[in-house]
Design a protein around this motif. Structure first.
Motif, mmCIF file in Angstrom:
data_model
loop_
_atom_site.group_PDB
_atom_site.id
_atom_site.type_symbol
_atom_site.label_atom_id
_atom_site.label_comp_id
_atom_site.label_asym_id
_atom_site.label_seq_id
_atom_site.Cartn_x
_atom_site.Cartn_y
_atom_site.Cartn_z
ATOM 1 N N ARG A 300 0.863 -1.190 -0.166
ATOM 2 C CA ARG A 300 -0.114 0.125 0.049
ATOM 3 C C ARG A 300 0.946 1.349 -0.077
ATOM 4 O O ARG A 300 0.516 2.149 -0.661
ATOM 5 C CB ARG A 300 -0.877 -0.069 1.109
ATOM 6 C CG ARG A 300 -2.149 -1.171 0.997
ATOM 7 C CD ARG A 300 -3.313 -0.699 2.216
ATOM 8 N NE ARG A 300 -4.210 -1.573 2.031
ATOM 9 C CZ ARG A 300 -4.194 -2.779 2.816
ATOM 10 N NH1 ARG A 300 -3.160 -3.247 3.664
ATOM 11 N NH2 ARG A 300 -5.412 -3.626 2.535
ATOM 12 N N PHE A 304 0.278 3.965 -2.880
ATOM 13 C CA PHE A 304 -0.566 5.069 -2.664
ATOM 14 C C PHE A 304 0.389 6.411 -2.653
ATOM 15 O O PHE A 304 -0.188 7.487 -2.548
ATOM 16 C CB PHE A 304 -1.381 5.027 -1.209
ATOM 17 C CG PHE A 304 -1.972 3.981 -1.232
ATOM 18 C CD1 PHE A 304 -2.637 3.389 -2.164
ATOM 19 C CD2 PHE A 304 -2.728 3.414 0.181
ATOM 20 C CE1 PHE A 304 -3.634 2.251 -2.141
ATOM 21 C CE2 PHE A 304 -3.698 2.381 0.330
ATOM 22 C CZ PHE A 304 -4.145 1.861 -0.949
ATOM 23 N N TYR A 407 -0.801 -3.388 -7.567
ATOM 24 C CA TYR A 407 -1.713 -3.345 -6.294
ATOM 25 C C TYR A 407 -2.477 -4.620 -6.536
ATOM 26 O O TYR A 407 -2.756 -5.504 -5.590
ATOM 27 C CB TYR A 407 -2.646 -2.261 -6.282
ATOM 28 C CG TYR A 407 -3.451 -2.294 -4.955
ATOM 29 C CD1 TYR A 407 -2.735 -2.005 -3.510
ATOM 30 C CD2 TYR A 407 -4.745 -2.414 -4.953
ATOM 31 C CE1 TYR A 407 -3.487 -2.111 -2.639
ATOM 32 C CE2 TYR A 407 -5.681 -2.492 -3.809
ATOM 33 C CZ TYR A 407 -5.152 -2.254 -2.556
ATOM 34 O OH TYR A 407 -5.735 -2.194 -1.179
ATOM 35 N N GLN A 411 -0.972 -7.556 -3.610
ATOM 36 C CA GLN A 411 -1.685 -7.108 -2.293
ATOM 37 C C GLN A 411 -1.611 -8.559 -1.445
ATOM 38 O O GLN A 411 -1.771 -8.165 -0.121
ATOM 39 C CB GLN A 411 -2.517 -6.294 -2.625
ATOM 40 C CG GLN A 411 -3.890 -7.078 -2.945
ATOM 41 C CD GLN A 411 -5.127 -6.478 -3.118
ATOM 42 O OE1 GLN A 411 -5.563 -5.635 -2.126
ATOM 43 N NE2 GLN A 411 -5.994 -6.390 -4.135
#
Length: 418
Positions: A300, A304, A407, A411
């Protein structure tokens, strides 16, 4: 009380040698990125020729890195690092000694030289592998963040050193070519320093022997690459990282400096200052990455923080004047490198101990390969004033695709500390 952060206090002798080597190397890469394209332009190489040379530089670095890193865990990490230092010395020496284009191409292909201000060659993967086994899982991301910080600060200092020295020598009456050539001599000298440092590494930096049998016999290709359990995961990561680097390869730091020169007529002294501040901001962001990752996880953090930085990259050429272009660029650098220590830590966390150098090397080679293809197209774009901005758009767009794909694909694969 020690001023060192907790994560660095227990770093052993070999760890500090690797930190020093990283800093010296990135200092050299930093100043070379500011002047390399300018030097090639001044000695009469066309924009297309510069793009081709930079591509061949990265192609050569890719081949050297793949060879040295995939055998490092078997034949000795120290030996491979020493070889890499010798190739850096070779490349800098030849670039300083001649303006003959075929010889420059040969030196760029065989030697180790960085046109982007970023890591090239076998150093980073092998150093990461050694650092991983020297520290625990909980400390790994923090150590990698400080390792990244050391490189970013050194690169920033190198940028302002290179731009300032070149500008000072030009103001003192030196020709631009002579001032840039002096920096190439310094670059070769850093290669010699690395050779000395790596010779001092101890057996603690070498790969541990994994006596347990892998779950299944590795394929011929996996065995040749120094992998077994992690083969398919490493291939998946390599494909994703290659896409990211392919996008970034359209606008490496040396080309970005050249773009500011073409678009706004920026002189070497100001270019050095711009990238000094940019790399300092990147350094701070690397430290922040470790704390963010501890809260939300490595994947993340990578995604992000990377997405908004790529949007800012697309906006740089859309700015109507130099101050705004610099402001957006610096804002982008303030978050663009948060994915670096987290990506490196993640790669080291999800593979077996005796696959560390190979995994870091293969994913690093994938990045170098992706980055090697792009500059030849950038040279074509820069040869036409109407297309000067295209590299920024391609880089940002491809990197956004990478973020979304990363992602979705990884993930669910968690490192031990998560």
């Amino acid at each position: 009380m020690s001023l060192l952060p907790q994560v660095l206090r227990s770093l052993p002798h070999d760890g500090w040698l690797l930190f020093i080597a990283r800093s010296a190397r990135m200092f050299a890469y930093g100043f070379l990125a500011v002047v390399l394209a300018l030097y090639l332009d001044r000695i009469g190489i066309s924009a297309k020729g510069i793009g081709l040379l930079l591509t061949l530089t990265l192609v050569g670095d890719t081949a050297i890195s793949l060879w040295l890193t995939t055998v490092a865990d078997r034949f000795g990490r120290k030996k491979m690092l020493v070889v890499g230092a010798g190739l850096m010395l070779l490349a800098g020496g030849v670039f300083a000694a001649t303006t003959n284009y075929p010889l420059l191409v040969l030196a760029a292909t065989v030697g180790v030289i960085s046109p982007s201000g970023n890591e090239v060659g076998p150093f980073l993967p092998i150093e990461q592998a050694s650092l991983t086994q020297l520290v625990g899982n909980k400390e790994r991301t923090g150590v990698f963040a400080w390792y990244s910080l050391a490189g970013s600060v050194a690169s920033a200092v190198g940028a302002i050193f290179g731009g300032g020295l070149a500008q000072g020598l030009i103001n003192a009456g030196w020709s631009p070519v002579a001032s840039y050539r002096l920096l190439l001599v310094v670059y070769a000298g850093v290669g010699a320093l690395l050779w000395v440092l790596f010779r001092r590494l101890t057996p603690a930096a070498e790969s541990p022997r994994d006596e347990s049998a892998p779950a299944a016999a590795p394929s011929f290709l996996a065995a040749r690459l120094g992998l077994h359990r992690s083969f398919h995961l490493v291939l998946k990561m390599s494909g994703l990282f290659a896409l990211d680097a392919f996008g970034g390869g359209f606008i490496p730091q040396s080309i970005m400096a050249y773009w500011f020169y073409l678009r706004f007529g920026v002189e070497p002294g100001l270019l050095g200052s711009i990238f000094f501040v940019a790399n300092l901001l990147a350094a701070v962001s690397a430290l922040a990455a470790a704390r963010v990752a501890a809260r939300i996880g490595l994947i993340r953090t990578m995604v992000f923080t990377h997405l908004p930085s790529n949007i800012l990259l697309i906006l740089v050429p859309l700015m109507p004047n130099l101050p705004l272009a610099i402001a957006v660029l610096l804002l982008r650098f303030s978050i663009s490198q948060m994915d670096v220590p987290t990506r490196q830590s993640y790669t080291m966390a999800v593979v077996s101990p005796d696959e560390l150098s190979a995994a870091a090397g293969i994913t690093g080679v994938a990045r170098t390969t992706g980055a090697a293809i792009s500059p030849i197209f950038t040279g074509i774009f820069l040869a036409n004033a109407a297309l000067w901005n295209v590299p920024f758009f391609l880089a940002g767009g491809l990197k956004i695709i990478y973020d979304l794909s990363l992602y979705r694909s990884l993930q669910a694969v968690k490192p031990p500390e998560e």
